[in-house]
Design an enzyme around this catalytic site. Structure first.
Site, PDB file in Angstrom:
ATOM      1  N   SER A  60     -69.951 -45.658  14.276  1.00  0.00           N
ATOM      2  CA  SER A  60     -68.706 -46.547  13.205  1.00  0.00           C
ATOM      3  C   SER A  60     -68.600 -46.476  11.893  1.00  0.00           C
ATOM      4  O   SER A  60     -67.601 -46.458  12.120  1.00  0.00           O
ATOM      5  CB  SER A  60     -70.384 -47.768  13.094  1.00  0.00           C
ATOM      6  OG  SER A  60     -70.776 -48.943  12.993  1.00  0.00           O
ATOM      7  N   ASP A 207     -70.025 -51.493  19.247  1.00  0.00           N
ATOM      8  CA  ASP A 207     -70.753 -50.142  17.860  1.00  0.00           C
ATOM      9  C   ASP A 207     -71.231 -49.488  18.900  1.00  0.00           C
ATOM     10  O   ASP A 207     -71.745 -49.422  19.990  1.00  0.00           O
ATOM     11  CB  ASP A 207     -71.563 -51.205  17.329  1.00  0.00           C
ATOM     12  CG  ASP A 207     -71.067 -50.173  15.843  1.00  0.00           C
ATOM     13  OD1 ASP A 207     -71.700 -48.777  16.333  1.00  0.00           O
ATOM     14  OD2 ASP A 207     -71.274 -50.262  15.042  1.00  0.00           O
TER      15      ASP A 207
END
Length: 727
Positions: A60, A207
């Site tokens: 991320s 993610d």
């Protein structure tokens, strides 16, 4: 034998000076949105302490910072980026309004809210896969990483790198070891429901924090001996802070990431180093606090200086390793352009908007604008570019993916006003725009309004070339509205004016900022006395005209502008040769100029309309009245063959700027206005009227909601409420 023994004795002391192999150090950067900016401070402390990084793995926001660092960016460059980026722009999809095609800017000027409902070709309602499609974020990553555009193996970066994402279809961890680095980073940070997933080789990726927020296992597989692990994960909120559905959704995501994070942290070894910056006071959207976040990371790492000293390159007796880093901005020479397109418009429409010259270095600034213009056409879910090296040179690939949620749009609007005397006015509006009727990008717009001013308008917009520079636009109109007939400054009747017509415009767009149209039209209708002296005659009329219309718009935000200007000029000649009952000329000019100073904005402008010859008053009148249009009067309650209006509007934002997609600011405003309405063929002249208003505006998810109180020196008072345009 004695000589051999002597030689060994002489060499023995030298062996103590041989280089000791330096243990390889891997850096693990966790996810945490804005909190991830603390990674920059940690890197700053590592470099100051001479720690050499041999591999980087990130998830991320950790993948963003780690990927940039691994590709050659220095800490100073990363810090400058974090402090100077317009994060609100990056974390949205809308291009800067100056890059949007003028056709789309016209949509903003309709009496309608900002948000649109999209529909697919089969008529079903289309919902996006995320609040943010990631258009601007993807463009930013491409621009920042263009200097390594020819690197596909991440082991060949200045520092070997890995990014982690999650396959949302099967909950599998996806580790990027190769590929297109900007796309890999973008996939790694696709927070579910916030960012739309990224599709790569048939896999729908979100993610990486869903499966591995602190990818220590990934870094160990890169062949390192020890790890520096930076954990900036978001802690769980207590019960009393879970107040909304957004809070619950965020808490659920945090629970998932903390579980896999704790599993990874359980594998820490004595030789590893864990850095946990004190970030309890920071949220995932606190990009405005970048400086404090960076400092928090720096202080946390500096507090471990003793451990860092043992990891220094100097500690191993190998001072030759250099820590100097730079991204060395480099723009590749472009030898060809290729279009990848699955949308309704043709490849040549997309190619026409790309101004990159062949045989020249990549023009990043120009390409950013071109991408904004293409995305602003509203045909595409995302428009991206990448540079692909080949045997014949570097190919600029433009990838345009059609919107899965549909490209036909419905917009709504509402306006109410009350004059405190029992007389109210309302209008409800809607528009439906069907896009991509053919490969040149033809559109069919239909607008409907009900209330005091009823209107049905439809226009078919057909570009005549791939760039939509020239166009033809036939249209049909049916409308009904109330127009007051005034004699000696006293209203004697209110007519209900009904008009039906059609027209044809030939036009030319002027870049993204303007448009000029030449058109002819024909209309007919009738006017009946609705209120007042019933002895006044009803009548019918016929109009035939040709006209010229010029429009210019550089305002950065149509609802709450901070800079730019809007200009509109209309010239019209009514002529019996085109079927008109009367020959007369009219022209109207309106303009607004926005100026800002900090949180304060002033909008200066007005309008001026003239009827130059004798004509029927009811059919040739301009309308005034309403919020910021001589406040205090009801909407369109003043009618005159000639009107003038000057105004100054003040706006101040009351709420701090947010960097989340749910930024709904509150504004307080006021206006000062001066205007007049008068006729040519009787003694009606309102004289100059001074007016003012106070208003409160709230940017809701649907668009601006405005509450206004207006008054003037004619002792008129009115309340206004509208969902849609502010001016």
């Amino acid at each position: 034998m004695s000589r051999l023994l002597l030689t060994l004795l002489l060499l023995l002391p030298l062996s103590g000076f041989a280089d000791v192999p330096q243990p390889k150090t891997g850096l693990v950067l966790s996810g945490g949105a804005a909190r991830g900016l603390a990674h920059i401070g940690v890197l700053k402390a590592l470099e100051e302490n001479g720690v050499h990084i041999d591999a980087v793995a990130g998830t991320s926001m950790g993948a963003v910072i780690g990927g940039l660092y691994a590709s050659g960016y220095s800490v100073a460059e990363l810090e400058k980026l974090a402090l100077t980026l317009d994060w609100q722009q990056v974390l949205s999809d809308d291009p800067p309004r100056q890059d949007v095609p003028f056709r789309r800017k016209q949509d903003d000027r309709d009496f309608l809210v900002k948000q649109k409902l999209s529909f697919r070709d089969d008529g079903s309602l289309g919902l996006p896969l995320g609040v943010i499609q990631g258009q601007n974020l993807a463009l930013l990553l491409e621009r920042l990483l263009v200097h390594i555009s020819d690197t596909r193996n991440f082991d060949h970066l200045p520092i070997p790198f890995r990014a982690v994402a999650t396959d949302v279809a099967n909950d599998e961890k996806v580790i990027f070891r190769s590929g297109h680095l900007p796309q890999a980073i973008r996939a790694s940070m696709s927070i579910p429901a916030v960012f739309a997933p990224v599709e790569i080789e048939g896999r729908l990726l979100v993610d990486g924090g869903m499966v591995d927020n602190i990818p220590m296992d990934v870094a160990r597989d890169m062949g390192v001996d020890r790890l520096i692990v930076v954990d900036i994960g978001t802690p769980l909120k207590p019960r009393n802070e879970l107040l909304t559905v957004v809070d619950v959704l965020n808490q659920t995501t945090t629970m998932m990431t903390r579980r896999n994070s704790e599993a990874q942290l359980a594998t820490l070894r004595p030789e590893d180093l864990l850095v946990q910056p004190a970030l309890s006071g920071y949220g995932s959207t606190d990009f405005s606090r970048a400086e404090q976040l960076i400092d928090a990371g720096y202080r946390a790492a500096s507090a471990l200086q003793g451990r860092l000293a043992s990891m220094s390159v100097n500690a191993g007796g190998n001072p030759a390793l250099s820590l100097a880093r730079t991204s060395e901005p480099r723009t590749p020479m472009i030898t060809g352009i290729r279009i990848e397109n699955d949308s309704k418009v043709g490849d040549r429409v997309i190619r026409r908007h790309i101004r990159q010259e062949l045989g020249e270095p990549l023009d990043l600034e120009g390409l950013q604008k071109d991408m904004g213009t293409l995305y602003g056409l509203e045909y595409f879910e995302q428009v991206e570019y990448r540079v692909v090296p080949g045997s014949l040179g570097n190919i600029l690939v433009i990838s345009a993916r059609e919107k899965r949620s549909g490209t036909d749009y419905l917009r709504l609007g509402l306006n109410l006003s009350d004059d405190f005397r029992g007389d109210s006015a309302f209008n409800i509006g809607a528009s439906y725009r069907k896009n991509g009727i053919n490969e040149l990008g033809a559109e069919w717009l239909t607008r409907l309004q009900l209330g005091d001013h009823q209107e049905l308008y439809t226009e078919f917009y057909q570009p005549l070339d791939a760039g939509s520079r020239w166009f033809v636009a036939p249209n049909l109109l049916a409308e009904a509205q109330n127009v007051e007939s005034i004699l000696d400054n006293d209203p004697v009747a209110e007519y209900r004016l009904q008009r039906y017509g059609y027209g044809l415009n030939l036009g030319r767009q002027i870049a993204n900022n303007g448009e000029i149209r030449f058109g002819i039209g024909h209309a007919w209708g009738n006017a009946e006395v609705r209120v007042g002296d019933q002895r006044l005659p009803d009548f019918s009329f016929t109009e035939g005209y040709y006209g010229l219309q010029y429009s210019f718009d550089t305002v950065d935000n149509v609802d709450f502008p901070r800079e730019g200007e809007e200009i509109g000029l209309t010239l019209r000649q009514y002529d019996p040769s085109l079927g008109s009952d009367e020959r007369y000329r009219q022209w109207e000019l309106h303009l607004d100029k926005a100026l800002s100073y900090g949180p304060n904005t002033f909008v200066l402008g007005g309008r001026y309309g003239r009827t130059l010859d004798d004509a029927e008053v009811v059919t040739s009148s301009f309308l005034l009245g309403g919020a910021r249009q001589l406040s205090g009067f009801r909407q369109d309650s003043l009618a005159g063959q000639n009107v003038s209006l000057g105004r100054m509007v003040y706006l101040r934002r009351l709420t701090p700027r947010s960097f989340s997609p749910l930024d709904f600011p509150l504004y307080l405003g006021a206006s000062l206005e001066r205007g007049r309405a008068w006729n040519n063929d009787n003694e009606f002249d309102s004289g100059y009227i001074n007016a003012a208003s106070l208003f409160l505006s709230y940017e809701t998810p649907l668009g601006p909601l405005n509450f206004s109180y207006g008054f003037n020196d004619e002792d008129e008072r009115a309340l206004y409420m509208n969902l849609g345009r502010n001016f």
